[in-house]
Write an enzyme that holds these catalytic residues in place. Structure first.
Site, mmCIF file in Angstrom:
data_model
loop_
_atom_site.group_PDB
_atom_site.id
_atom_site.type_symbol
_atom_site.label_atom_id
_atom_site.label_comp_id
_atom_site.label_asym_id
_atom_site.label_seq_id
_atom_site.Cartn_x
_atom_site.Cartn_y
_atom_site.Cartn_z
ATOM 1 N N ASP A 1 -13.543 4.499 15.733
ATOM 2 C CA ASP A 1 -12.342 4.164 16.495
ATOM 3 C C ASP A 1 -12.069 2.677 16.361
ATOM 4 O O ASP A 1 -12.347 1.879 17.254
ATOM 5 C CB ASP A 1 -12.499 4.572 17.959
ATOM 6 C CG ASP A 1 -11.131 4.704 18.623
ATOM 7 O OD1 ASP A 1 -10.116 4.408 17.961
ATOM 8 O OD2 ASP A 1 -11.087 5.089 19.798
ATOM 9 N N CYS B 1 -10.725 0.030 19.054
ATOM 10 C CA CYS B 1 -10.701 0.593 20.404
ATOM 11 C C CYS B 1 -10.849 -0.596 21.354
ATOM 12 O O CYS B 1 -11.574 -1.542 21.066
ATOM 13 C CB CYS B 1 -11.891 1.539 20.556
ATOM 14 S SG CYS B 1 -11.963 2.298 22.172
ATOM 15 N N ASN C 1 -13.705 9.163 26.102
ATOM 16 C CA ASN C 1 -13.808 8.199 27.211
ATOM 17 C C ASN C 1 -12.550 7.344 27.369
ATOM 18 O O ASN C 1 -12.575 6.317 28.027
ATOM 19 C CB ASN C 1 -15.050 7.314 27.020
ATOM 20 C CG ASN C 1 -14.973 6.487 25.756
ATOM 21 O OD1 ASN C 1 -14.039 6.627 24.976
ATOM 22 N ND2 ASN C 1 -15.948 5.631 25.538
ATOM 23 N N TYR D 1 -8.787 6.340 28.693
ATOM 24 C CA TYR D 1 -8.114 6.579 29.971
ATOM 25 C C TYR D 1 -7.073 5.519 30.272
ATOM 26 O O TYR D 1 -7.028 4.458 29.629
ATOM 27 C CB TYR D 1 -9.151 6.595 31.115
ATOM 28 C CG TYR D 1 -9.890 5.289 31.273
ATOM 29 C CD1 TYR D 1 -9.334 4.212 31.953
ATOM 30 C CD2 TYR D 1 -11.161 5.112 30.712
ATOM 31 C CE1 TYR D 1 -10.005 3.007 32.070
ATOM 32 C CE2 TYR D 1 -11.842 3.902 30.825
ATOM 33 C CZ TYR D 1 -11.249 2.857 31.514
ATOM 34 O OH TYR D 1 -11.912 1.663 31.611
ATOM 35 N N HIS E 1 -7.451 2.026 28.191
ATOM 36 C CA HIS E 1 -8.558 2.045 27.236
ATOM 37 C C HIS E 1 -8.274 3.082 26.151
ATOM 38 O O HIS E 1 -8.265 4.282 26.435
ATOM 39 C CB HIS E 1 -9.867 2.397 27.966
ATOM 40 C CG HIS E 1 -11.056 2.524 27.054
ATOM 41 N ND1 HIS E 1 -12.044 3.460 27.231
ATOM 42 C CD2 HIS E 1 -11.409 1.822 25.955
ATOM 43 C CE1 HIS E 1 -12.951 3.334 26.280
ATOM 44 N NE2 HIS E 1 -12.590 2.354 25.489
ATOM 45 N N HIS F 1 -19.254 -4.230 26.810
ATOM 46 C CA HIS F 1 -17.909 -3.639 26.797
ATOM 47 C C HIS F 1 -17.708 -2.563 27.847
ATOM 48 O O HIS F 1 -16.594 -2.136 28.094
ATOM 49 C CB HIS F 1 -17.573 -3.096 25.406
ATOM 50 C CG HIS F 1 -18.036 -1.694 25.146
ATOM 51 N ND1 HIS F 1 -19.339 -1.278 25.334
ATOM 52 C CD2 HIS F 1 -17.366 -0.601 24.711
ATOM 53 C CE1 HIS F 1 -19.445 -0.005 25.025
ATOM 54 N NE2 HIS F 1 -18.266 0.446 24.648
ATOM 55 N N GLY G 1 -21.757 2.094 29.409
ATOM 56 C CA GLY G 1 -22.658 2.727 28.453
ATOM 57 C C GLY G 1 -23.161 4.042 29.018
ATOM 58 O O GLY G 1 -23.467 4.144 30.208
ATOM 59 N N LYS H 1 -7.054 10.776 32.404
ATOM 60 C CA LYS H 1 -8.231 10.836 31.540
ATOM 61 C C LYS H 1 -7.958 11.719 30.324
ATOM 62 O O LYS H 1 -7.384 12.786 30.473
ATOM 63 C CB LYS H 1 -9.336 11.485 32.397
ATOM 64 C CG LYS H 1 -10.667 11.474 31.819
ATOM 65 C CD LYS H 1 -11.414 10.231 32.248
ATOM 66 C CE LYS H 1 -12.602 10.023 31.366
ATOM 67 N NZ LYS H 1 -13.013 8.659 31.244
#
Lengths: 126, 478
Positions: free
Chosen positions: B97, B100, B204, B206, B236, B401, B404, B477
């Protein structure tokens, strides 16, 4: 997420990884195998060919907006001809959980097992 | 402390070192407290050691406090390479990605303004912003549009009417990554993207509406325009199908060409090519086009978000605090052993964190430092940090970032049910909207590490300083 397929032959193990790929996204039983899509891959060895096979399916899923629930693979040396049967994604019906971005080389393995069967596995990024 | 076959020497309370062994060319350095280290999979250290063995790596291979094992590079990994010393660029070191990242918008509203409208806001954002598997945007890119987007990034998006020219000042690279080469982006990558502009994606990714719950650093928060009870938005997402396809293709090219480049790969996922090679340059051109795709994507989503707020809460004024990517390779000037060198800094799940005065920071923020945006999980909290001066020596100006993952998606989906999570969070005042309840379960807050422990470690290690803590109120999401 890890994909692992078992089969009597490498071809069968590859077909099973196709099912595993769909199972990361949705319930396999929810996908009707109505339309067929064909893919062709070529790579120097079976493991790289597995990555190509999964990536070919990821590409068809993304660009056709489809999910697949039946797979057929033909292996001929370094070449793979595959077919996948499925239907367009329907949000209500399939409630897809994740989108596969691509197959990685992590935990990549295609091997014959002690019982004479074959195992094909790789990890996909979602 | 021993982790797997590696011995970690404690350098300070929040810094640990793996001395070079075997094929490692430089040490591995991990920034974390003892309990975060204990919680890290042994694979993180093996992957860090593998990165440290790549040609042309400079100073050390670094792992941030949120490090977890990834594909090839650990997520939360930072490594810089010198082209003049045979340094490499790695498709695996950037990830699938490409670019990202996270963007933070101020709204000019307080929590009292949104409280009565939260459900409507959640519904409208969910309806208006394409999210989840198989979602497509309202924009269909033709060849000319694709070309413009790949070269122009967020600047192209603004020219198309998505957002304001002022937004560009608060995006890394001023919204447009130089050196993008659309000719290196395949037809397949283009095809995967042609209907995906302005989509959040899944996993992940959103969009969250959040309240500023706590300020840690009053002066910096003031410079960032943040006060307690302000409402902000975190977006994100990344470069969608285009980035995934570029990553997939170049990973393969680099694996196949490794022996030709005389590169011994300890793990195929570390596939790389010399920066000064045809393949290395081709990847850089394509990857930079991928960065532009991500910047354009977040810019279009910003525009869609503004449309929703204009409808639901017309007094809102959505202004961009900052947009920062955490999956990149960028050319940066760094001082190494007293001399300045141009290095290719890979950050995979790590955020650039320039300190005060850095010329790359927008003028309005330059005196205080670059905002570092840390996404948590949908039920906990996110954080705004700021880059430090000492970050230059510690980690080539890099920080963590996110929280995790602490457990796999599979484990999480067995432990939680999406519907119950959505109901529980609604009772706590957090509105979740998602097309997939299994997706929600896989992203359960409990599946993530404690983000506060991560940002505390980042601060105490000196990588970045805490500015504000944000609590979620609405989460759309993927």
């Amino acid at each position: 997420m890890g994909l692992r397929g078992y089969g009597v032959t490498p071809k069968e193990a590859f077909e099973q990884t196709g099912l595993a790929l769909t199972a990361t996204v949705t319930e396999l039983d929810s996908v009707s195998p109505d339309e067929r899509v064909d893919v062709e891959c070529e790579a120097p060895d079976l493991e790289l060919l597995l990555v190509d096979w999964i990536n070919a399916l990821v590409y068809e899923m993304a660009t056709r907006n489809m999910l697949f629930s039946r797979f057929a693979v033909k292996l001929d040396g370094n070449r793979l001809s595959g077919s996948a049967w499925g239907e367009p994604v329907q949000r209500q019906k399939h409630m897809p959980a994740v989108e596969a971005k691509g197959a990685t080389y992590t935990a990549l393995k295609v091997c014959e097992q002690e019982n004479g069967g074959w195992m094909a596995q790789c990890v996909i990024d979602v | 402390m021993n982790k797997g076959e590696y011995t970690l020497q404690r350098e300070s309370e929040f810094a640990w070192r793996i001395d070079p062994t075997g094929k490692m060319r430089v040490p591995g350095v991990v920034y974390a407290d003892e309990s975060l280290i204990e919680g890290m999979d042994d694979k993180v250290f093996e992957q860090l050691a593998n990165v440290a063995s790549l040609p042309g790596i400079v100073q050390a291979a670094y792992a941030m406090p949120d490090a977890h094992w990834g594909y090839g590079f650990p997520i939360g990994g930072v490594a810089a390479f010198d082209p003049d010393e045979g340094g490499v660029v790695s498709a695996g070191g950037v990830g699938f990605d490409i670019s990202c990242g996270v963007r933070c918008l101020r709204t000019g509203l307080t929590v009292d303004d949104i409280e009565p409208h939260k459900k409507k806001l959640a519904d409208q954002l969910y309806k208006h912003i394409p999210v989840g598997v198989g979602s497509t945007g309202r924009i269909h890119l033709n060849d000319k549009g694709m070309q413009g987007m790949l070269r122009g990034g967020a600047r192209w998006a603004v020219e198309q009417g998505f957002g304001n020219p002022e937004d560009l000042e608060h995006i890394e690279e001023r919204g447009c990554m130089a050196g993008a080469d659309p000719a290196e982006v395949s037809d397949r990558a283009r095809k995967r993207q042609q209907d995906e502009m302005g989509t959040l994606g899944s996993g992940n990714h959103y969009l969250e509406v959040q309240r500023v719950a706590e300020i840690y650093d009053r002066n910096t928060a003031a410079a960032f325009g943040l006060q307690v009870d302000d409402v902000v938005i975190f977006i994100h997402c990344g470069s969608r199908g285009l980035g995934h396809q570029i990553g997939t293709e170049f990973l393969k090219y680099m694996v196949l060409a490794a022996s030709q480049h005389k590169i011994e790969l300890p793990d195929r996922e570390l596939a790389c090519a010399p920066i000064n090679s045809e393949l290395g340059q081709a990847y850089l051109g394509a990857m930079r086009a991928g960065i532009n795709c991500a910047l354009a994507n977040r810019q279009i989503i910003t525009h869609l978000t503004r449309e929703v707020f204009a409808d639901v809460l017309p007094k809102a004024d959505l202004t961009l605090l900052f947009d920062v990517s955490h999956n990149t390779c960028k050319v940066e000037a760094h001082r190494v052993q007293g001399g300045e060198r141009k290095l290719y800094v890979h950050r995979k799940g790590a955020t650039r964190a320039f300190g005060p005065g850095h010329p790359e920071i927008p003028e309005t923020l330059r005196a205080v430092g670059q905002p570092v945006l840390i996404g948590g999980s949908m039920g906990t909290e996110s954080h705004v940090l700021v880059g430090t001066e000492q970050g230059a020596d510690l980690s080539f100006h890099s920080a963590c970032h996110g929280a995790g993952r602490a457990m796999s998606r599979h484990q999480a989906s067995k432990q939680w049910r999406g519907r119950s999570l959505v109901d529980e969070l609604a009772e706590r005042g957090i509105q979740i909207r998602s097309p997939s309840m299994r997706g929600v379960a896989e992203e359960a807050p409990g599946a993530y590490k404690d983000v506060r422990a991560v940002v505390d470690a980042a601060e105490k290690a000196g990588l970045a300083r805490k500015v504000a803590r944000l609590e979620p109120h609405v989460c759309v999401k993927g």
